[in-house]
Every structure is written in C-alpha cells, then in structure tokens.
Design a protein around this motif. Structure first.
Motif, PDB file in Angstrom:
ATOM      1  N   GLN A 148       0.834  -1.205   0.000  1.00 49.45           N
ATOM      2  CA  GLN A 148       0.000   0.000   0.000  1.00 49.45           C
ATOM      3  C   GLN A 148       0.872   1.260   0.000  1.00 49.45           C
ATOM      4  OE1 GLN A 148      -2.505   0.263   3.437  1.00 49.45           O
ATOM      5  NE2 GLN A 148      -2.972   2.396   2.951  1.00 49.45           N
ATOM      6  N   TRP A 149       1.874   1.226   0.848  1.00 51.16           N
ATOM      7  CA  TRP A 149       2.763   2.389   0.955  1.00 51.16           C
ATOM      8  C   TRP A 149       3.509   2.633  -0.352  1.00 51.16           C
ATOM      9  CZ3 TRP A 149       5.091   0.910   6.343  1.00 51.16           C
ATOM     10  CH2 TRP A 149       4.168   1.262   7.337  1.00 51.16           C
ATOM     11  N   LYS A 150       3.911   1.535  -0.988  1.00 46.20           N
ATOM     12  CA  LYS A 150       4.628   1.658  -2.260  1.00 46.20           C
ATOM     13  C   LYS A 150       3.719   2.338  -3.297  1.00 46.20           C
ATOM     14  CE  LYS A 150       7.656  -2.067  -3.415  1.00 46.20           C
ATOM     15  NZ  LYS A 150       7.700  -3.539  -3.486  1.00 46.20           N
ATOM     16  N   ASN A 186       4.273   5.879  -5.221  1.00 48.26           N
ATOM     17  CA  ASN A 186       4.366   5.956  -6.679  1.00 48.26           C
ATOM     18  C   ASN A 186       3.320   6.926  -7.238  1.00 48.26           C
ATOM     19  OD1 ASN A 186       6.533   4.315  -7.086  1.00 48.26           O
ATOM     20  ND2 ASN A 186       5.297   2.444  -7.117  1.00 48.26           N
ATOM     21  N   ASP A 187       2.101   6.865  -6.664  1.00 50.19           N
ATOM     22  CA  ASP A 187       1.043   7.772  -7.101  1.00 50.19           C
ATOM     23  C   ASP A 187       1.458   9.223  -6.908  1.00 50.19           C
ATOM     24  OD1 ASP A 187      -0.419   5.668  -7.786  1.00 50.19           O
ATOM     25  OD2 ASP A 187      -1.862   5.750  -6.116  1.00 50.19           O
ATOM     26  N   ALA A 236       4.888  14.604 -11.160  1.00 53.26           N
ATOM     27  CA  ALA A 236       5.491  14.641 -12.490  1.00 53.26           C
ATOM     28  C   ALA A 236       4.485  15.165 -13.508  1.00 53.26           C
ATOM     29  CB  ALA A 236       5.969  13.239 -12.867  1.00 53.26           C
ATOM     30  N   ALA A 237       3.232  14.698 -13.389  1.00 57.15           N
ATOM     31  CA  ALA A 237       2.185  15.130 -14.324  1.00 57.15           C
ATOM     32  C   ALA A 237       1.942  16.624 -14.190  1.00 57.15           C
ATOM     33  CB  ALA A 237       0.904  14.340 -14.029  1.00 57.15           C
ATOM     34  N   GLU A 238       1.923  17.106 -12.962  1.00 57.32           N
ATOM     35  CA  GLU A 238       1.712  18.536 -12.736  1.00 57.32           C
ATOM     36  C   GLU A 238       2.798  19.372 -13.388  1.00 57.32           C
ATOM     37  OE1 GLU A 238       1.319  19.442  -8.603  1.00 57.32           O
ATOM     38  OE2 GLU A 238      -0.693  18.580  -8.526  1.00 57.32           O
TER      39      GLU A 238
END
Lengths: 249, 294
Positions: A160-162, A166-167, A173-175
């Motif tokens: 979950q933490w991973k 990553n999210d 990065a998208a921003e």
C-alpha cells in the motif's frame, strides 16, 4: 607472616585425641611377646654403637629427614610455632610427629571468616543465578519477538505504501509536465503573434507574454465561474424537482 | 742477478716465515675501537655524538613519539578484539582419540569413574589452575573410533562427544571446579601432606551457571530426570540405539557421581587424609560437620 601460636595443643594427650577423632584408626598393634634385654647398660651401649655407626656427618635435622623423622623436636624459629607448620608435620610424619591432629581443622574463628568470605565471594545461590539467567533469556526472546511482529505488521502495509508513494511521484510529475506544456503553448502563441522568432528575453516578448498570461488567467477564471454557475443551477433544478416530487406526492 | 734469483730468494724467505694463522693476522680495519674517549682541546670533539639536539644530549625520544604530533600509532581508532582475554576461563583440550589411547595403553582404569585427577595421573595431560585453566575440554577428534564404556567427568564438552560416549553405553558429566579444588585434584599428594582438611568445592560463577545446569550439556547441577530424557533425544538425533543403563553389569559404577561439594571420589569435604599412617580422620564437632556439609 601469619603466625598463630597454639603450642598448648601440640603433643597434649595425643593418643586419646587421635582415637576420639578417627573413626577408622588403622594403627596396628602387633602383640608379639619378645623378650628384649633392656637394662640401662645395654641400652646405653646400643646408643653409643649407633652413634659411632653414624658416619654421615649430616646435621641432626637432615639426618632425621633422611630417616623419615620429624627434623626438629623443639621449635627452632617462629615459623615452627605456626599452625601451618604443625599441620605439615602431621601430614608428613603422621602420629609419630607428635602433633595433635585436631589442629588440622579450622578453628571457630577461621570458620566464621571463611563463611564471611563466601557470603561476599558468592552472593547468589545457584537457584537465584538460574532464575536470573532464565529471566534474561526470556527478556531477550521477548525483544526479538516484538521486533519481528513490528516488522511483519509493517511488511503487510508495504504494498500500500509503495502504491501511495508511486502515485504521489506520478502526480507531481504530471503537474510539472502540464505546467511546462502550458508555458510552451503561451510562448508559441506569442511567437505566432509577432510572426517571427523573437528572443524570449526581449521586452516586447515579455510584455506580450504577461498579457497573454493575464488573458489566460481571465479565461480560466471565467471558466471556473461558469462551472460554478452550472453546478448551482443543477443543484437548484434538483431541489426544484425534489420539491415538485414532494408536492405531487 | 736475474729474476730467477729473486724468486728463489723470496720463496726461501716465505718458507722460513711461520704459517699464516689466526694468531698472526692483523685485525680488519675499523674493527677495533679505542675504548678511551679523547680529551683535550680538539682531541675529544663531539665523541661521535653529533652536533646539537637529542643526538648530542643522548636524550632520545620514546619510540613512536612525533614531537607533539598525534602519533601515527595512535591516529587510528583501536578495536579491542581480545579485550579481557586474560581474565577468561580456559579449558585445555584433550580429544576423545587421546582418551582412547590412554585406555588402550592401560593408563586409565575404566572400571572406575574417570575424572580430571585420573586423567592427570595418566601423565599425558597437564594443566595449570593458576593460569586460569579450569579443567578439561573434551574435544571431538576421534569420535568415530571411540569405543569404550566409561563414566567420565570433564569440565567442557560438545554435543557430538556426548553422543559418542553415550552410544557406547557410557555416561558423561560436566562439572565445575574452582581453581583451589583443581589444585587439589592435580596434586592430591602434596595437599594431603599439608595436613589440612579437604575443603568444599565452590559453586560455579553466574556466567556458566546455565551450562552446568543444562541437561543438554549433562551438567552436574541438572535434573537427572531431564538428563535421561536428553539422552534419549540425543540418541534419536544421532540415530543410534541407546544402551539401557539399568541392564548394565557395571550399573553402580556408571551411576556414580560426585556431590556438587565433593572434590575427590570417595572422600568427603572435612576429612583429613594421612598418607603416612594410612588413615582418614573425620570431624565430629557439630559445627565442623555443619560447615562442611553446607
């Protein structure tokens, strides 16, 4: 030098003491009846002959040692008055040494001192030491178990933490990407406005860029307002519908 | 006068001279030094000590000193790998192979329980209680060829050794002795001749209490019930049929153990042994009996 003088014990009714102290007095008494002529004259003569026979030139002490006898009958120096020496004489020459064997055991005071020493040197009993060790082992085990449980709990959450991490990274990065694209688009528009490639550091370019940005912001604001209005209208409509529904019921 | 004559003459001279020997050759140059130091205005100038500094004053610095610098040998941090090694207990080893040799050469009597005293008496093992030696470490060299049924008492063992001894129907015990007791066991004669009563054996220190109370290591303070369980467990682990002790004809010998306070087999603390009279004196005083049995 630890000198403990107990001369009165030495050679005091030795035989009776020995019989009292030893449960296995292995003193053999050969009861042979031999007639020996032991008049004083004969004895003195024998002694004289013996003395003459002794050509060893040894000191009496050395002569005695060689013949497995106690070297001195009477003490010659302070050390010969110690308990340790008397014990040694008894240990080496037995009853013949004439030492009272009761000297071999520690005195009451020595026993007390020994007990005191042992209470300091060995403060814990075997049972106490065993308990301490057991306790320590248990504590060590508990510590390891706790740590293992901690790790297991964390490991269960690891996926979950991973995913979360990553999210987060992807979002950032998208921003950055979208902001960059926006900027590029603006620059492109300005360039198109002038009709030729202009140095982005040029004052006109900057001015135009600021203007464009302002317009863009205005547009965005308008869009936002419109979206808000639409949402409001939709909400109102829904409310109206609800009211009408209620009234129809 | 031709050269021939010269040769003749010199040869004749050589013949008349004594032979070359150590007695008539000169010393190598520089091999002799004048034992006396020169004096006077220029005779003894610096006497070979040089000019100025610690060379002249002959006050040499200690080795490694760098005149105030952090010396090289202290610059690196030091990891004390062997810290306190001289305080630790040592157990000089003897292998099962050697024990087998002692038995085969009749230096050990296996019809009696074997302890450190009997092994030392064999003459092929020695130890020094005053050098922090705390008895025998029985090592596993020769486990495969060991074939004797013994009742042995040592101070340190490992699991395969226990298995090798128990496989042959023997028994092993690990027991702690304090240095003074070990002195007695090493040389009983000199102790008996000192005319003292046999002391009690002291209890082990806290850091080995676990070893000497564990049934796995056949500790002398372990529960006998647990030891018999462990014997069975070990036989199953190593895959051998455990011989039944009760059916053994030497059952009494194999079951013989020392009391935790006892030092010699058959002799109790508090007894006085006189070798000259060949007698044993036992205390009768209540206080003494109580002291030696505590």
């Amino acid at each position: 030098m630890n000198i403990c003088v107990r001369t009165r014990f030495i050679r005091s009714n030795l035989v009776s003491n020995l019989c009292r102290l030893s449960t296995t007095p292995e003193i053999e008494q050969n009861e042979q009846v031999v007639l020996i002529d032991d008049t004083e004259d004969v004895q003195a003569k024998e002694a004289e002959i013996e003395q003459k026979r002794n050509k060893s030139r040894l000191t009496p002490a050395h002569y005695n040692i060689i013949h497995d006898k106690r070297p001195y009958e009477e003490p010659k120096c302070l050390a010969h008055l110690t308990v340790k020496y008397s014990r040694k004489m008894y240990g080496k020459y037995g009853v013949a040494s004439g030492v009272n064997p009761s000297l071999c055991w520690p005195s009451k005071q020595e026993i007390q001192e020994r007990k005191e020493f042992e209470s300091v040197a060995f403060p814990y009993t075997i049972k106490e030491m065993m308990e301490t060790v057991q306790k320590r082992r248990q504590e060590e085990k508990l510590k390891i178990d706790q740590r293992e449980m901690e790790v297991a709990a964390k490991f269960a959450k690891l996926d979950q933490w991973k995913k979360e991490l990553n999210d987060k990274i992807n979002k950032k990065a998208a921003e950055v990407q979208s902001a960059k694209q926006k900027k590029e688009r603006l620059v492109e528009e300005v360039r198109r406005h002038f009709g030729f490639t202009l140095d982005p550091r040029d004052a006109r370019f900057q001015e135009m860029l600021a203007k464009r940005e302002k317009e863009q912001k205005k547009l965005e604001k308008q869009e936002r307002m419109q979206a808000k209005e639409k949402a409001m209208i939709a909400k109102l409509q829904q409310k109206n519908v609800e009211i009408s529904d209620k009234s129809s019921q | 006068m031709g050269s021939r004559q010269i040769t003749e003459k010199s040869l004749a001279m050589l013949r008349s001279l004594p032979r070359l020997s150590l007695g008539n050759i000169r010393d190598n140059p520089g091999s002799r030094r004048n034992p006396k130091r020169g004096r006077g205005q220029h005779g003894g100038d610096k006497h070979g000590a040089g000019n100025k500094g610690s060379g002249q004053r002959q006050n040499y610095m200690r080795l490694g000193y760098e005149t105030g610098n952090n010396p090289f040998y202290l610059r690196m941090p030091h990891e004390q790998y062997y810290k306190g090694h001289h305080h630790r207990r040592q157990y000089p080893p003897i292998s099962l192979h050697e024990i087998q040799k002692l038995i085969d050469t009749n230096r050990l009597d296996i019809s009696k329980p074997i302890d450190i005293a009997s092994i030392v008496r064999s003459g092929l093992y020695n130890f020094f209680p005053d050098q922090k030696h705390f008895g025998i470490h029985l090592t596993d060299e020769g486990v495969d060829i060991f074939a004797a049924k013994i009742n042995i008492e040592v101070q340190w063992v490992s699991e395969p050794v226990i298995a090798a001894i128990e496989k042959n129907g023997g028994v092993i015990t690990t027991a702690y002795y304090d240095p003074h007791s070990l002195m007695l066991l090493k040389n009983p004669k000199s102790f008996f001749q000192s005319g003292q009563a046999i002391p009690r054996r002291m209890i082990p220190p806290p850091d080995v209490i676990e070893y000497y109370t564990s049934a796995e290591m056949r500790g002398y303070l372990a529960d006998p019930e647990k030891i018999s369980q462990e014997r069975l467990r070990l036989s199953q682990k190593y895959g051998y049929q455990l011989p039944v002790l009760e059916n053994d004809q030497n059952y009494n010998m194999l079951c013989e153990r020392k009391d935790p306070r006892q030092i010699f087999y058959g002799l109790e603390p508090g007894w006085v042994i006189n070798l000259r009279d060949k007698c044993i004196l036992k205390p009768k005083d209540e206080e003494l009996i109580q002291f030696y049995s505590s």
